[in-house]
Each structure stands twice: as C-alpha cells, then as structure tokens.
Scaffold this motif. Structure first.
Motif, PDB file in Angstrom:
ATOM      1  N   PHE A 221      -7.819   1.710   6.071  1.00 15.48           N
ATOM      2  CA  PHE A 221      -7.417   0.444   6.073  1.00 15.48           C
ATOM      3  C   PHE A 221      -6.904  -0.093   4.757  1.00 15.48           C
ATOM      4  O   PHE A 221      -7.041   0.486   3.919  1.00 15.48           O
ATOM      5  N   TYR A 222      -5.740  -0.987   4.958  1.00 13.47           N
ATOM      6  CA  TYR A 222      -5.505  -1.407   3.618  1.00 13.47           C
ATOM      7  C   TYR A 222      -5.001  -2.923   3.664  1.00 13.47           C
ATOM      8  O   TYR A 222      -4.907  -3.811   4.651  1.00 13.47           O
ATOM      9  N   VAL A 223      -5.097  -3.504   2.416  1.00 12.75           N
ATOM     10  CA  VAL A 223      -4.834  -4.993   2.190  1.00 12.75           C
ATOM     11  C   VAL A 223      -3.283  -5.188   2.101  1.00 12.75           C
ATOM     12  O   VAL A 223      -2.549  -4.424   1.701  1.00 12.75           O
ATOM     13  N   GLN A 224      -3.091  -6.114   2.784  1.00 12.55           N
ATOM     14  CA  GLN A 224      -1.551  -6.638   2.969  1.00 12.55           C
ATOM     15  C   GLN A 224      -1.531  -7.910   2.202  1.00 12.55           C
ATOM     16  O   GLN A 224      -0.632  -7.930   1.260  1.00 12.55           O
ATOM     17  N   GLU A 225      -2.267  -8.799   2.100  1.00 12.60           N
ATOM     18  CA  GLU A 225      -2.407  -9.852   1.397  1.00 12.60           C
ATOM     19  C   GLU A 225      -3.840 -10.379   1.364  1.00 12.60           C
ATOM     20  O   GLU A 225      -4.573 -10.169   2.108  1.00 12.60           O
TER      21      GLU A 225
ATOM     22  N   GLY B  56      -4.431  -1.146   9.469  1.00 14.50           N
ATOM     23  CA  GLY B  56      -4.816   0.243   9.434  1.00 14.50           C
ATOM     24  C   GLY B  56      -4.754   0.919  10.730  1.00 14.50           C
ATOM     25  O   GLY B  56      -4.702   0.415  11.960  1.00 14.50           O
ATOM     26  N   VAL B  57      -4.707   2.428  10.692  1.00 18.23           N
ATOM     27  CA  VAL B  57      -4.721   2.895  11.892  1.00 18.23           C
ATOM     28  C   VAL B  57      -5.758   2.811  12.914  1.00 18.23           C
ATOM     29  O   VAL B  57      -5.334   2.692  14.088  1.00 18.23           O
TER      30      VAL B  57
ATOM     31  N   ILE C  13      -8.620   3.167  -1.935  1.00 20.56           N
ATOM     32  CA  ILE C  13      -9.704   3.803  -0.934  1.00 20.56           C
ATOM     33  C   ILE C  13     -10.949   2.897  -1.087  1.00 20.56           C
ATOM     34  O   ILE C  13     -11.709   2.664  -0.100  1.00 20.56           O
ATOM     35  N   ILE C  14     -11.371   2.506  -2.161  1.00 21.07           N
ATOM     36  CA  ILE C  14     -12.458   1.509  -2.374  1.00 21.07           C
ATOM     37  C   ILE C  14     -12.456   0.166  -1.486  1.00 21.07           C
ATOM     38  O   ILE C  14     -13.283  -0.161  -0.861  1.00 21.07           O
TER      39      ILE C  14
ATOM     40  N   PRO D  56       0.978  -1.149   0.192  1.00 21.52           N
ATOM     41  CA  PRO D  56      -0.135  -0.187   0.026  1.00 21.52           C
ATOM     42  C   PRO D  56       0.803   1.231   0.090  1.00 21.52           C
ATOM     43  O   PRO D  56       1.927   1.202   0.427  1.00 21.52           O
ATOM     44  N   SER D  57       0.429   2.464  -0.533  1.00 20.23           N
ATOM     45  CA  SER D  57       1.011   3.512  -0.466  1.00 20.23           C
ATOM     46  C   SER D  57       1.117   4.142   0.927  1.00 20.23           C
ATOM     47  O   SER D  57       0.530   3.611   1.874  1.00 20.23           O
ATOM     48  N   GLN D  58       2.055   5.000   1.190  1.00 19.50           N
ATOM     49  CA  GLN D  58       2.169   5.631   2.644  1.00 19.50           C
ATOM     50  C   GLN D  58       1.211   6.337   2.738  1.00 19.50           C
ATOM     51  O   GLN D  58       0.638   6.310   4.241  1.00 19.50           O
ATOM     52  N   ALA D  59       0.500   7.119   2.086  1.00 18.87           N
ATOM     53  CA  ALA D  59      -0.615   7.995   2.565  1.00 18.87           C
ATOM     54  C   ALA D  59      -1.830   7.075   2.946  1.00 18.87           C
ATOM     55  O   ALA D  59      -2.292   7.223   3.855  1.00 18.87           O
ATOM     56  N   VAL D  60      -2.037   5.863   2.222  1.00 16.67           N
ATOM     57  CA  VAL D  60      -2.897   5.021   2.486  1.00 16.67           C
ATOM     58  C   VAL D  60      -2.642   4.350   4.033  1.00 16.67           C
ATOM     59  O   VAL D  60      -3.615   4.214   4.958  1.00 16.67           O
ATOM     60  N   ARG D  61      -1.602   4.081   4.249  1.00 17.48           N
ATOM     61  CA  ARG D  61      -1.183   3.471   5.733  1.00 17.48           C
ATOM     62  C   ARG D  61      -1.455   4.356   6.560  1.00 17.48           C
ATOM     63  O   ARG D  61      -1.479   3.876   7.984  1.00 17.48           O
ATOM     64  N   GLN D  62      -1.271   5.618   6.482  1.00 20.87           N
ATOM     65  CA  GLN D  62      -1.344   6.688   7.676  1.00 20.87           C
ATOM     66  C   GLN D  62      -2.813   6.947   7.838  1.00 20.87           C
ATOM     67  O   GLN D  62      -3.170   7.462   8.554  1.00 20.87           O
TER      68      GLN D  62
END
Length: 193
Positions: A37-41, A115-116, A161-162, A28-34
């Motif tokens: 929620f983001y997909v790792q796998e 995610g945060v 984002i989706i 994931p992009s740095q912005a999304v990590r901050q």
C-alpha cells in the motif's frame, strides 16, 4: 483491434482551509507501487464553508476522519452526515462529493492511498453495505493517521514500508467496525431479529 475507453476524470472543489492545514502529495517508489500500500496524498484540513470536493474516476481510495465540526458525504446516490469520531472510506472511481455541513467548519485528517490489494480490501469493507464508521476510542485512528502524515513529511528509507503497515492496520480496523453490525445480526436467531 483493442479499443480502450478512458473515463473522464472530474474534479471540482472549493479549497477554503486554514493556513495551518497541510496537504502533502507523495510520489512512491516503483518497488512500493508493485508490492505494498502507498500514500498518494495525505493531510490535515481546518475547513470553512464553502469547502467541498467533488470527484469521479480518480484511481485512489480515501479515508476521511472527522476531528471536529460536521461534514456531509454524497456517495453511491446517498447522503451521509459525518460527525467527530467518525470516518468514511471510499473508492474514488464512483462519483462522490463531500463538504462542510454547516457554518462552523470541519476539521479532518485524510488519506488518499492505493496498492495492489487495495480493491480487495475495499470490496471486503463494503460487501454488506457502505456505512460511516464510528470510533468509540478515537486514539487509534487519529494517532495512526497523524503518524502516516508525519512519515510522509519526514520521508526516509523505511517510511514507505511503515506507512504501508499503518494503512493495513487502518483498513483492518475499518473492515472490522463496518462488519460488526452485520456479523452481530448474522449470529442472532431470526425470532430476535
């Protein structure tokens, strides 16, 4: 001086899955990590014995949904059976182990994410007690997890984002389904309980 203690990461596995299986590792992009929620796998596995995964101290959360077959989960010193139409949602820091439960195989959709606010959602999910979640209407969870998989495959400017939104929808549904049992009991008079 500040002392940092790193807990040792543990992973053991038997990757016995079909050629049709899919495993995508996402960066994931740095912005999304901050912010999100983001997909790792994410993936889809058609597993056969002796498929298993054993882990500890992975900074991730995992949702596994059973399409067919039967799985076994060992988590928080307890053993759970997982059947079609059921899912488990775990924090991957504590020791956990999951596998095909019999000789017929186990077909699953799965998602590692973070995610945060991921820890807060998991706390809410497990505040009464951890349990396997049953879906009477399986369309929602299966279609949502397949959409996350598809978005990760065909990544574009809006995918992250989706995917974050879809993860929130999944977590909301898991929290509601896990707390339905305890909410029903909390509104019930003692003499009926």
């Amino acid at each position: 001086k500040e002392m940092i203690i790193m807990k040792e990461y543990l992973e053991r596995a038997s990757y016995t899955w079909s050629e049709d299986s899919i495993r995508l590792i996402n960066t994931p992009s740095q912005a999304v990590r901050q912010k999100f929620f983001y997909v790792q796998e994410v993936g889809y596995f058609e597993t056969t014995p002796p498929y298993f995964t054993e882990r500890q101290n992975l900074n991730s959360y995992l949702i596994v949904y059973t399409l067919s077959g039967k799985g076994e989960l060992r988590y928080n010193h307890k053993k759970y059976m997982v059947y079609p139409g059921q899912a488990f949602y775990i924090n991957c820091i504590p020791h956990h182990w999951y596998a095909c439960a019999d000789n017929s195989g186990w077909d699953i959709l799965w998602l590692h994410f973070n995610g945060v606010t991921a820890h807060g959602y998991y706390d809410e999910f497990s505040k009464n007690q951890f349990s396997i979640v049953k879906f009477d209407d399986t369309f929602f969870i299966e279609s949502t997890m397949r959409r996350i998989l598809s978005l990760t495959i065909k990544k574009d400017i809006h995918s992250e984002i989706i995917s974050s939104n879809l993860i929130v929808n999944l977590l909301t549904e898991l929290i509601i389904r896990n707390n339905d049992k305890s909410l029903a009991l909390s509104f019930m008079p003692d003499y009926i309980k």
